[in-house]
Design a protein around this motif. Structure first.
Motif, PDB file in Angstrom:
ATOM      1  N   ARG A 142      90.267  13.068   5.210  1.00  0.00           N
ATOM      2  CA  ARG A 142      89.356  13.983   4.509  1.00  0.00           C
ATOM      3  C   ARG A 142      89.823  14.284   3.084  1.00  0.00           C
ATOM      4  NH1 ARG A 142      86.138  18.820   6.489  1.00  0.00           N
ATOM      5  NH2 ARG A 142      86.016  20.271   4.747  1.00  0.00           N
ATOM      6  N   SER A 143      91.113  14.524   2.922  1.00  0.00           N
ATOM      7  CA  SER A 143      91.640  14.913   1.605  1.00  0.00           C
ATOM      8  C   SER A 143      91.501  13.806   0.572  1.00  0.00           C
ATOM      9  CB  SER A 143      93.117  15.304   1.733  1.00  0.00           C
ATOM     10  OG  SER A 143      93.886  14.210   2.212  1.00  0.00           O
ATOM     11  N   VAL A 192      88.837  11.511   0.628  1.00  0.00           N
ATOM     12  CA  VAL A 192      87.458  11.028   0.582  1.00  0.00           C
ATOM     13  C   VAL A 192      86.844  11.334  -0.774  1.00  0.00           C
ATOM     14  CG1 VAL A 192      85.134  11.326   1.517  1.00  0.00           C
ATOM     15  CG2 VAL A 192      87.090  11.213   3.071  1.00  0.00           C
ATOM     16  N   ILE A 206      82.329  19.475   1.666  1.00  0.00           N
ATOM     17  CA  ILE A 206      82.281  18.128   2.216  1.00  0.00           C
ATOM     18  C   ILE A 206      81.682  18.104   3.624  1.00  0.00           C
ATOM     19  CG2 ILE A 206      84.587  18.164   3.241  1.00  0.00           C
ATOM     20  CD1 ILE A 206      84.874  15.230   2.287  1.00  0.00           C
ATOM     21  N   ASP A 207      81.715  19.230   4.314  1.00  0.00           N
ATOM     22  CA  ASP A 207      81.104  19.271   5.638  1.00  0.00           C
ATOM     23  C   ASP A 207      79.583  19.319   5.564  1.00  0.00           C
ATOM     24  OD1 ASP A 207      83.305  19.114   7.410  1.00  0.00           O
ATOM     25  OD2 ASP A 207      83.830  21.193   6.968  1.00  0.00           O
ATOM     26  N   GLU A 241      86.046  10.448  16.006  1.00  0.00           N
ATOM     27  CA  GLU A 241      87.358   9.862  15.741  1.00  0.00           C
ATOM     28  C   GLU A 241      87.766   8.881  16.828  1.00  0.00           C
ATOM     29  OE1 GLU A 241      89.941  13.213  15.520  1.00  0.00           O
ATOM     30  OE2 GLU A 241      89.463  13.667  13.422  1.00  0.00           O
ATOM     31  N   LEU A 295      80.896   8.329   8.295  1.00  0.00           N
ATOM     32  CA  LEU A 295      81.736   9.517   8.193  1.00  0.00           C
ATOM     33  C   LEU A 295      82.280   9.844   9.574  1.00  0.00           C
ATOM     34  CD1 LEU A 295      79.290  11.302   5.841  1.00  0.00           C
ATOM     35  CD2 LEU A 295      81.691  10.888   5.268  1.00  0.00           C
ATOM     36  N   ASP A 322      85.491  15.258  13.704  1.00  0.00           N
ATOM     37  CA  ASP A 322      86.379  15.666  14.785  1.00  0.00           C
ATOM     38  C   ASP A 322      85.578  16.302  15.909  1.00  0.00           C
ATOM     39  OD1 ASP A 322      85.747  18.265  13.976  1.00  0.00           O
ATOM     40  OD2 ASP A 322      87.615  18.539  12.865  1.00  0.00           O
ATOM     41  N   SER A 367      83.384  18.734  12.247  1.00  0.00           N
ATOM     42  CA  SER A 367      83.778  18.750  10.842  1.00  0.00           C
ATOM     43  C   SER A 367      84.166  17.342  10.394  1.00  0.00           C
ATOM     44  CB  SER A 367      84.965  19.695  10.619  1.00  0.00           C
ATOM     45  OG  SER A 367      84.601  21.035  10.904  1.00  0.00           O
ATOM     46  N   ILE A 368      83.987  17.067   9.109  1.00  0.00           N
ATOM     47  CA  ILE A 368      84.355  15.769   8.559  1.00  0.00           C
ATOM     48  C   ILE A 368      85.877  15.646   8.556  1.00  0.00           C
ATOM     49  CG2 ILE A 368      84.261  14.245   6.562  1.00  0.00           C
ATOM     50  CD1 ILE A 368      81.573  14.666   7.882  1.00  0.00           C
ATOM     51  N   SER A 369      86.380  14.608   9.212  1.00  0.00           N
ATOM     52  CA  SER A 369      87.821  14.378   9.215  1.00  0.00           C
ATOM     53  C   SER A 369      88.210  13.168   8.384  1.00  0.00           C
ATOM     54  CB  SER A 369      88.342  14.203  10.651  1.00  0.00           C
ATOM     55  OG  SER A 369      87.651  13.161  11.317  1.00  0.00           O
ATOM     56  N   GLY A 370      87.217  12.354   8.012  1.00  0.00           N
ATOM     57  CA  GLY A 370      87.533  11.187   7.197  1.00  0.00           C
ATOM     58  C   GLY A 370      86.323  10.306   6.990  1.00  0.00           C
TER      59      GLY A 370
END
Length: 280
Positions: free
Chosen positions: A74-75, A77, A108-109, A143, A163, A166, A170-173
């Motif tokens: 995520r960090s 993306v 981002i979510d 995931e 995308l 989790d 929520s967007i995890s990556g």
């Protein structure tokens, strides 16, 4: 005048699969381990070369890899926030160099969709264009989704990006088809580790070893009782790349302090798997 000719080769007219099947023509293949054993024997008999063997072994292992293992976290993306002024997000989109990028609003979510680079022309030519009208639907996957399932999904939907979410939604990556295919090739190197410790260095018989490029130089030296070193790199792959003075390609060979290194697998960014033997 006599007419002599060499006897026909026993392999002439036989397909690759015919020759592969002949390696274990009496063995029943009932599980993945027996298939791998067959492939290993086929490689030993030179029915398969190293690269083909690696790709086939990796293909068998695809289902064991999950989206969460391969995703860009995520960090990291890259996304455009359409709540920001166009003067802010448009240069970021152009600079990213990506052909597809998530479009979000405020967070981002809150993913609105996927913006294609080819739609940039419309935005640039007509400043009144609302970018939200150009967005394509975003795909979301868990995931835990196996990579073989993801590849099939990419193919069926003609998607190139998904995308990853989790268990809470929520967007995890983020993961792309390019990342998946590249990582499959890379993961082939991991699958040569059949011991419980998933060693970076695996004996390949006949005085050869398969070594992951990510192996620390210190670990390599400890294993081989060697004294390789590099002032700028920490991994054996980095050291070899430094000696080549370019990103090495599959099949390239170099010698360093009594060792012969051959690149088994790699891409345009890095070497991934090395074949190592002691140089005479």
């Amino acid at each position: 005048m006599s007419n002599t000719s060499e006897p026909p080769s026993p392999n002439k007219g036989r397909t690759f699969l015919d020759r592969l099947a002949s390696v274990f023509h009496e063995e029943e293949l009932q599980d993945r381990e027996s298939v791998l054993a067959m492939l290993t024997e086929a490689r030993r008999r030179n029915v398969l070369d190293d690269e083909t063997f690696s790709m086939m072994e990796g293909a068998l292992a695809v289902s064991e890899t999950r989206a969460g293992d391969l995703m860009v976290p995520r960090s990291q993306v890259n996304a455009v926030d359409l709540s920001e002024p166009r003067e802010v997000w448009l240069p970021k989109l152009i600079e990213s160099g990506h052909s597809r990028i998530p479009a979000v609003e405020d967070d981002i979510d809150n993913v609105l969709g996927i913006l294609h680079a080819k739609d940039l022309l419309k935005i640039l030519m007509d400043p009144t264009t609302n970018p939200k009208t150009l967005l394509r639907p975003a795909r979301f996957i868990p995931e835990t989704q196996p990579i073989n399932v993801l590849l099939r999904d990419f193919k069926e939907t003609r998607s190139h990006l998904a995308l990853v979410i989790d268990e809470f939604g929520s967007i995890s990556g983020l993961i792309t088809i390019e990342d998946v295919l590249e990582q499959i090739v890379g993961e082939i190197s991991d699958e040569f580790d059949h011991d419980d410790n998933l060693s970076n260095i695996v004996t390949d018989g006949e005085g050869r070893w398969r070594v992951k490029a990510i192996t620390p130089i210190e670990q390599f030296n400890e294993y081989f009782d060697s004294d390789l070193s590099d002032d700028y790199c920490e991994t054996i792959g980095g050291l070899i790349t430094d000696r080549f003075e370019h990103v090495p390609h599959t099949g390239e060979i170099i010698e360093e302090k009594g060792f012969r290194f051959r690149i088994l697998l790699g891409d345009d960014r890095q070497a991934r798997l090395l074949s190592v033997e002691r140089a005479e």
